[in-house]
Design a protein around this motif. Structure first.
Motif, PDB file in Angstrom:
ATOM      1  N   GLU A  22     -89.932 -16.043  18.782  1.00  0.00           N
ATOM      2  CA  GLU A  22     -89.917 -17.364  19.402  1.00  0.00           C
ATOM      3  C   GLU A  22     -91.209 -17.573  20.183  1.00  0.00           C
ATOM      4  O   GLU A  22     -91.774 -16.613  20.712  1.00  0.00           O
ATOM      5  N   TYR A  23     -91.620 -18.841  20.271  1.00  0.00           N
ATOM      6  CA  TYR A  23     -92.803 -19.204  21.050  1.00  0.00           C
ATOM      7  C   TYR A  23     -92.435 -20.265  22.075  1.00  0.00           C
ATOM      8  O   TYR A  23     -91.539 -21.078  21.856  1.00  0.00           O
ATOM      9  N   GLU A  24     -93.169 -20.242  23.157  1.00  0.00           N
ATOM     10  CA  GLU A  24     -93.115 -21.315  24.142  1.00  0.00           C
ATOM     11  C   GLU A  24     -94.381 -22.133  23.937  1.00  0.00           C
ATOM     12  O   GLU A  24     -95.464 -21.572  23.777  1.00  0.00           O
ATOM     13  N   MET A  25     -94.256 -23.454  23.916  1.00  0.00           N
ATOM     14  CA  MET A  25     -95.418 -24.318  23.738  1.00  0.00           C
ATOM     15  C   MET A  25     -95.598 -25.156  24.991  1.00  0.00           C
ATOM     16  O   MET A  25     -94.628 -25.630  25.572  1.00  0.00           O
ATOM     17  N   GLY A  62    -105.312 -29.490  26.212  1.00  0.00           N
ATOM     18  CA  GLY A  62    -105.021 -28.169  25.686  1.00  0.00           C
ATOM     19  C   GLY A  62    -103.560 -28.011  25.317  1.00  0.00           C
ATOM     20  O   GLY A  62    -102.675 -28.639  25.904  1.00  0.00           O
ATOM     21  N   ARG A  63    -103.331 -27.189  24.313  1.00  0.00           N
ATOM     22  CA  ARG A  63    -101.966 -26.836  23.908  1.00  0.00           C
ATOM     23  C   ARG A  63    -101.994 -25.359  23.563  1.00  0.00           C
ATOM     24  O   ARG A  63    -102.939 -24.872  22.946  1.00  0.00           O
ATOM     25  N   PHE A  64    -100.970 -24.643  24.000  1.00  0.00           N
ATOM     26  CA  PHE A  64    -100.880 -23.247  23.601  1.00  0.00           C
ATOM     27  C   PHE A  64     -99.470 -22.895  23.191  1.00  0.00           C
ATOM     28  O   PHE A  64     -98.498 -23.533  23.590  1.00  0.00           O
ATOM     29  N   TYR A  65     -99.407 -21.884  22.353  1.00  0.00           N
ATOM     30  CA  TYR A  65     -98.156 -21.279  21.920  1.00  0.00           C
ATOM     31  C   TYR A  65     -98.243 -19.822  22.343  1.00  0.00           C
ATOM     32  O   TYR A  65     -99.215 -19.139  22.022  1.00  0.00           O
ATOM     33  N   LEU A  66     -97.248 -19.365  23.062  1.00  0.00           N
ATOM     34  CA  LEU A  66     -97.238 -17.999  23.565  1.00  0.00           C
ATOM     35  C   LEU A  66     -95.899 -17.360  23.230  1.00  0.00           C
ATOM     36  O   LEU A  66     -94.850 -18.004  23.375  1.00  0.00           O
ATOM     37  N   ASP A  67     -95.953 -16.121  22.762  1.00  0.00           N
ATOM     38  CA  ASP A  67     -94.733 -15.359  22.507  1.00  0.00           C
ATOM     39  C   ASP A  67     -93.810 -15.557  23.713  1.00  0.00           C
ATOM     40  O   ASP A  67     -94.211 -15.337  24.855  1.00  0.00           O
ATOM     41  N   ARG A  68     -92.591 -16.033  23.452  1.00  0.00           N
ATOM     42  CA  ARG A  68     -91.691 -16.400  24.553  1.00  0.00           C
ATOM     43  C   ARG A  68     -91.422 -15.239  25.505  1.00  0.00           C
ATOM     44  O   ARG A  68     -91.311 -15.432  26.713  1.00  0.00           O
ATOM     45  N   ALA A  69     -91.338 -14.024  24.996  1.00  0.00           N
ATOM     46  CA  ALA A  69     -91.108 -12.862  25.877  1.00  0.00           C
ATOM     47  C   ALA A  69     -92.263 -12.701  26.859  1.00  0.00           C
ATOM     48  O   ALA A  69     -92.050 -12.400  28.040  1.00  0.00           O
ATOM     49  N   LEU A  70     -93.490 -12.927  26.410  1.00  0.00           N
ATOM     50  CA  LEU A  70     -94.647 -12.838  27.307  1.00  0.00           C
ATOM     51  C   LEU A  70     -94.671 -14.011  28.286  1.00  0.00           C
ATOM     52  O   LEU A  70     -95.031 -13.843  29.448  1.00  0.00           O
ATOM     53  N   TYR A  71     -94.310 -15.184  27.797  1.00  0.00           N
ATOM     54  CA  TYR A  71     -94.279 -16.367  28.665  1.00  0.00           C
ATOM     55  C   TYR A  71     -93.373 -16.123  29.866  1.00  0.00           C
ATOM     56  O   TYR A  71     -93.721 -16.467  30.990  1.00  0.00           O
ATOM     57  N   ARG A  72     -92.248 -15.511  29.637  1.00  0.00           N
ATOM     58  CA  ARG A  72     -91.314 -15.239  30.729  1.00  0.00           C
ATOM     59  C   ARG A  72     -91.887 -14.258  31.740  1.00  0.00           C
ATOM     60  O   ARG A  72     -91.513 -14.277  32.911  1.00  0.00           O
TER      61      ARG A  72
END
Length: 130
Positions: free
Chosen positions: A16-19, A34-44
């Motif tokens: 999953e990704y967080e955008m 800007g827009r980014f997608y980050l692995d949801r586990a890392l985002y948390r």
């Protein structure tokens, strides 16, 4: 969130990704969409509120720096469409610099994809040639 189609060749997709999409200002003047997608586990791990106040790349370095195997950046010169011209307070078709950044971890997983559109009159690239 679903990654853009071109990202399929960058690495193995995370579950999953967080955008997040942001308009960046300097001295009250917009200079970057800007827009980014980050692995949801890392985002948390961020924690998420940091991403509202700070640039993404330093946060990514803090939470995953040792896990990053490769990072790439591609710059392309283009022109502002109607939406971007409005957001960046530019004339239609004014020059913009498109920046795409990716980071892949040691397992080959795409953990970060960033897209940015900078005002052409605020962007400067310096490369040491020798």
């Amino acid at each position: 969130k679903t990654l853009p189609a071109y990202a399929q060749s960058a690495g193995i997709a995370a579950p999953e990704y967080e955008m997040m999409r942001r308009l960046h200002l300097r001295d009250k003047l917009p200079y970057l969409v800007g827009r980014f997608y980050l692995d949801r586990a890392l985002y948390r791990l961020g924690p998420p509120k940091r991403f509202l106040r700070e640039p993404t790349l330093p946060i990514l370095h803090d939470i995953a720096g040792a896990r990053i195997a490769t990072a790439r950046q591609v710059l392309t010169i283009g022109s502002a469409d109607l939406e971007i011209a409005g957001l960046l307070e530019l004339q239609l078709n004014a020059p913009v610099v498109q920046v795409r950044r990716t980071a892949v971890d040691l397992d080959g997983r795409l953990i970060y994809l960033g897209e940015g559109l900078y005002r052409g009159d605020t962007f400067q690239l310096e490369i040491a040639l020798r």
